[in-house]
Design an enzyme around this catalytic site. Structure first.
Site, PDB file in Angstrom:
ATOM      1  N   VAL A  17      51.796 -90.473   8.556  1.00  0.00           N
ATOM      2  CA  VAL A  17      51.011 -91.630   8.983  1.00  0.00           C
ATOM      3  C   VAL A  17      50.757 -92.591   7.829  1.00  0.00           C
ATOM      4  CG1 VAL A  17      48.775 -92.382   9.883  1.00  0.00           C
ATOM      5  CG2 VAL A  17      49.902 -90.394  10.865  1.00  0.00           C
ATOM      6  N   ASP A  35      47.602 -89.795  -3.140  1.00  0.00           N
ATOM      7  CA  ASP A  35      47.756 -88.485  -2.520  1.00  0.00           C
ATOM      8  C   ASP A  35      47.463 -87.426  -3.580  1.00  0.00           C
ATOM      9  OD1 ASP A  35      49.451 -87.564   0.278  1.00  0.00           O
ATOM     10  OD2 ASP A  35      49.092 -86.042  -1.257  1.00  0.00           O
ATOM     11  N   ARG A  40      54.551 -84.872  -4.215  1.00  0.00           N
ATOM     12  CA  ARG A  40      54.797 -85.941  -3.239  1.00  0.00           C
ATOM     13  C   ARG A  40      54.798 -87.306  -3.944  1.00  0.00           C
ATOM     14  NH1 ARG A  40      57.002 -87.822   1.444  1.00  0.00           N
ATOM     15  NH2 ARG A  40      55.555 -89.053   2.713  1.00  0.00           N
ATOM     16  N   THR A  85      44.477 -83.883  10.528  1.00  0.00           N
ATOM     17  CA  THR A  85      43.315 -83.239  11.137  1.00  0.00           C
ATOM     18  C   THR A  85      43.843 -82.141  12.064  1.00  0.00           C
ATOM     19  OG1 THR A  85      43.301 -85.097  12.705  1.00  0.00           O
ATOM     20  CG2 THR A  85      41.616 -85.089  10.999  1.00  0.00           C
ATOM     21  N   CYS A 260      49.990 -83.815  17.246  1.00  0.00           N
ATOM     22  CA  CYS A 260      49.207 -84.680  18.150  1.00  0.00           C
ATOM     23  C   CYS A 260      48.946 -84.018  19.505  1.00  0.00           C
ATOM     24  CB  CYS A 260      49.926 -86.013  18.349  1.00  0.00           C
ATOM     25  SG  CYS A 260      49.871 -87.091  16.904  1.00  0.00           S
ATOM     26  N   ARG A 331      55.166 -78.999  11.641  1.00  0.00           N
ATOM     27  CA  ARG A 331      53.751 -78.724  11.915  1.00  0.00           C
ATOM     28  C   ARG A 331      53.531 -78.320  13.372  1.00  0.00           C
ATOM     29  NH1 ARG A 331      51.023 -84.200  10.126  1.00  0.00           N
ATOM     30  NH2 ARG A 331      52.940 -84.942  11.098  1.00  0.00           N
TER      31      ARG A 331
END
Length: 430
Positions: A17, A35, A40, A85, A260, A331
């Site tokens: 995102v 970050d 990364r 989240t 999601c 994920r």
């Protein structure tokens, strides 16, 4: 046309995102991309995005200062927080990454700063949970010294059509003045425009129901797939026939994972239960979707047993372990449910995925990916994820993964033309 903005922007969290958000703003203004993952940051400085969402050319042309140095955040006064989240093992919201990011920003927060959250949360989390952390760390007061906004992310990994710039952006804030600033900042880069939600809670709720609605609809299709199997009816034949009606919704059965659809409903149900209401439809849909890995495995095992296979000697090839097609994102992939259920039946399993990072899969699931050329011939192939590579292989490529005498192919998303199926292969699909 992009509009100039007076705010200096930071983006905290540079994953699926945050990075596209930072790149979009970085096309017209200097952006601080922060970050905590130093590896990364190093990769992004070198022009490498392992998520595949942003090209090397885009990274090199965007004026982003990639950093893990907290001091660099002080140069910004408009902070966008875009961290994961997830849910925990008990399927409860895990706000640790969000609250940790809030703590980080709180340490450098100044009077007049605006903090906008893009992470998916339950209604009330931004103003109750996040604001409290910001206040403690900064010693400032929310709504007086600094101000909150919420603009839910709508990034769809791997989707090059519906992007940050082309999707209308829902924006919200704790007061009208802040809302206008937040709207103007996003309007400077989002070509599709913005929608001003009535409140932060409304925007938070809108985000979680977007994916909850999809989850419930897919759950219905999955329940129908279970039902139609008992009736010996092909689910896709039924859906094709029903789809001739103008208002029939084109949902299909399948594994529901990812960050999601398979997660967001639990944020809504958590808040609901904390208020004393136990939701029925949402949780029922989640239960059905979470059970599909076992249903697929049970169907496959049944077919193996009918073909007189001794499960202890059976090899099953799993094609795909990412949560969706053509992305490296693993994920909350529900393919792991199939693998775990097969292990319970003493089946030997080999997994191949052209997109997933082997190191990530090993760390997350304890599975060693196998290169395509190293795959042994097997008794059954499960096409768990409809990657383009598997579609391109067609029946010839897939059947070559089986023993010469044939075997079973479980085509979870029905990507192969059943009318072209070789005679020595038994086809299963949802």
């Amino acid at each position: 046309m992009s509009r100039l903005i007076s705010r200096s922007i930071s983006v905290v969290g540079l994953g699926y995102v945050g990075l596209p958000v930072a790149v979009a703003f970085g096309e017209t203004a200097k952006v601080i991309g922060f970050d905590v993952n130093e590896k990364r940051i190093s990769e992004l400085i070198e022009g490498v995005d392992k998520t595949g969402e942003v090209s090397s050319a885009e990274l090199k042309t965007s004026t982003i200062h990639f950093t893990s140095n907290l001091e660099d955040l002080k140069k910004a006064n408009f902070h966008i927080i875009a961290v994961p989240t997830p849910i925990d093992a008990e399927k409860k919201p895990d706000l640790k990454p969000l609250l940790s990011a809030s703590k980080t920003v709180g340490q450098i927060l100044k009077k007049g700063d605006i903090v906008v959250y893009e992470s998916t949360v339950y209604p009330g989390a931004t103003e109750d949970e996040c604001a409290a952390v910001l206040e403690v760390e900064s010693g400032l007061t929310s709504g007086v010294d600094f101000f909150l906004g919420y603009s839910p992310e709508r990034i769809n990994p791997g989707d090059k059509k519906h992007t940050f710039k082309t999707i209308k952006k829902v924006v919200s804030a704790q007061d009208e003045k802040t809302l206008e600033i937040v709207a103007d900042v996003y309007l400077s880069v989002v070509d599709a425009g913005v929608y001003k939600a009535a409140s932060i809670k409304v925007a938070e709720a809108a985000k979680v129901i977007e994916n909850t609605q999809r989850d419930v609809n897919i759950a219905l299709m999955n329940e129908l797939a279970v039902l139609f199997k008992k009736m010996d009816i092909d689910t896709h034949d039924v859906l094709e026939a029903a789809g001739t009606k103008w208002n029939f919704l084109p949902f299909e059965p399948g594994l529901v994972g990812g960050h999601c659809i398979g997660v967001d409903p639990y944020y809504l149900t958590h808040k609901s239960e904390s208020l004393g209401y136990s939701p029925q439809v949402i949780l029922s849909g989640r239960k059905i979707n979470d059970s599909m890995g076992k249903f697929i495995t049970d169907s496959l095992v049944e077919s193996l047993e009918l073909s007189n296979k001794s499960l202890g000697n059976v090899i099953v090839t799993i094609l795909g372990i990412t949560f969706k097609e053509n992305v490296p994102d693993i994920r909350n992939s529900r393919v792991i449910d199939i693998i775990n259920e097969l292990k319970k039946n003493s089946v030997t399993i080999q997994v191949y995925d052209p997109f997933a990072e082997p190191e990530d899969v090993k760390n997350e699931y304890g599975i060693d990916l196998i290169k395509f050329k190293a795959l042994q011939r097997s008794d059954a192939v499960v096409i768990a994820v409809p990657h383009d590579e598997f579609i391109a292989k067609g029946w010839e490529g897939i059947s070559n993964l089986l023993y010469p005498a044939g075997g079973i192919v479980y085509d979870v998303k029905s990507i192969l033309d059943r009318n072209k199926k070789p005679s020595n292969i038994h086809l299963c699909r949802l």
